[in-house]
Enzyme design. Structure first.
Site, PDB file in Angstrom:
ATOM      1  N   CYS A  91       1.074  -1.147  -0.114  1.00  0.00           N
ATOM      2  CA  CYS A  91      -0.277  -0.318   0.476  1.00  0.00           C
ATOM      3  C   CYS A  91       0.836   1.284   0.290  1.00  0.00           C
ATOM      4  O   CYS A  91       0.817   2.445   0.504  1.00  0.00           O
ATOM      5  CB  CYS A  91      -1.382  -0.439   1.551  1.00  0.00           C
ATOM      6  SG  CYS A  91      -0.293  -0.708   2.946  1.00  0.00           S
ATOM      7  N   GLY A  92       2.378   1.163  -1.093  1.00  0.00           N
ATOM      8  CA  GLY A  92       3.052   2.534  -1.219  1.00  0.00           C
ATOM      9  C   GLY A  92       3.683   2.781   0.221  1.00  0.00           C
ATOM     10  O   GLY A  92       3.903   1.555   1.222  1.00  0.00           O
TER      11      GLY A  92
END
Length: 289
Positions: A91-92
């Protein structure tokens, strides 16, 4: 010259990866809508709760009868950092940004000679903090089996935090989470929850007469306020996580497409070179005859 078979395998591998990242992006988009709606629906309630608490707190702040959750312990020595992250990655920079904010705060407190205790919610935060701050970690709350966070989860966390305060384990508690703004914008946030901060602009309410007293109402309301703030942070985190994952998987899908294009060009050039070499060898053999 690159091996054609290896290039073909790499292209197929990246295509498979692109299918996975595209599917994850679509799943995150579907989850984001529900998580965003839940976070936005909770904000007015949290804001109203804060306004009520601030109005009551302004009436009793500084008095000897003020509840302990408002007045504090009278010390500022031991700090509990409640770091809330996701149970999964991909998720980055969502998890890393929250952990970074907590790291900075912990380092500042330690430099000031304070005692730091860390309670983690979410596996990724625990994994990242354990490397440098493992000796300060006192507890971990696992939500990996929770499909959709609810108030019951927040209440469980709040009970743990409040019990530690009642037992004198710390003086100040701060939440670390990510506030959702949009798919591409999630803001790492540090929010003090114990003792309850009273803004300087808060004014005592003169519109109502309270029965029982303001102090008695706050005794009951402040623990609920802590649970509400934790619940709001969980919802903000859930929306931020899905937004960050959707954005990260979109970028990964685009990058995979670019890589497939580059590998395809390289494959075609190598194939063309191989064919040209074979033709030259055939022509050279015919001329030799």
């Amino acid at each position: 010259m690159p091996n054609l078979k290896d290039l073909k395998n790499r292209i197929n591998s990246v295509k498979s990866t692109r299918k996975i990242t595209k599917a994850m992006q679509m799943v995150a988009a579907a989850k984001l809508r529900r998580a965003q709606d839940a976070a936005e629906a909770a904000r007015p309630y949290a804001a109203r709760m804060e306004a009520v608490v601030n109005g009551l707190a302004a009436s009793v702040a500084g008095s000897d009868t003020a509840p302990r959750l408002l007045a504090g312990t009278g010390a500022d020595k031991v700090h509990l950092l409640v770091v809330m992250t996701a149970e999964r990655g991909l998720c980055g920079g969502f998890n890393a940004s929250i952990v970074k904010l907590a790291r900075v705060r912990a380092a500042e407190l330690l430099a000031q000679g304070k005692t730091v205790k860390i309670l983690t919610v979410g596996k990724k935060g625990r994994e990242q903090l354990r490397r440098d701050f493992g000796e300060y970690m006192v507890a971990h709350i696992d939500l990996s089996e929770v499909k959709r966070v609810g108030y019951v989860n927040a209440r469980s966390i709040a009970q743990d935090v409040l019990k530690r305060f009642d037992e004198g384990d710390y003086d100040v508690a701060t939440l670390f989470f990510s506030r959702f703004e949009s798919v591409i914008s999630q803001i790492p946030t540090a929010q003090q929850i114990i003792p309850a901060p009273v803004p300087e602009s808060a004014e005592a309410s003169t519109l109502y007469d309270y029965e029982p007293s303001e102090e008695a109402i706050l005794e009951d309301l402040l623990p609920r306020s802590v649970a509400t703030q934790i619940f709001t942070a969980l919802l903000e985190n859930a929306a931020s996580e899905q937004g960050a994952r959707m954005s990260a998987m979109d970028n990964a899908t685009r990058n995979a497409g670019d890589m497939i294009d580059r590998l395809s060009i390289q494959y075609n050039r190598s194939r063309q070179a191989a064919i040209t070499t074979e033709l030259i060898e055939i022509i050279s053999g015919a001329e030799a005859l």
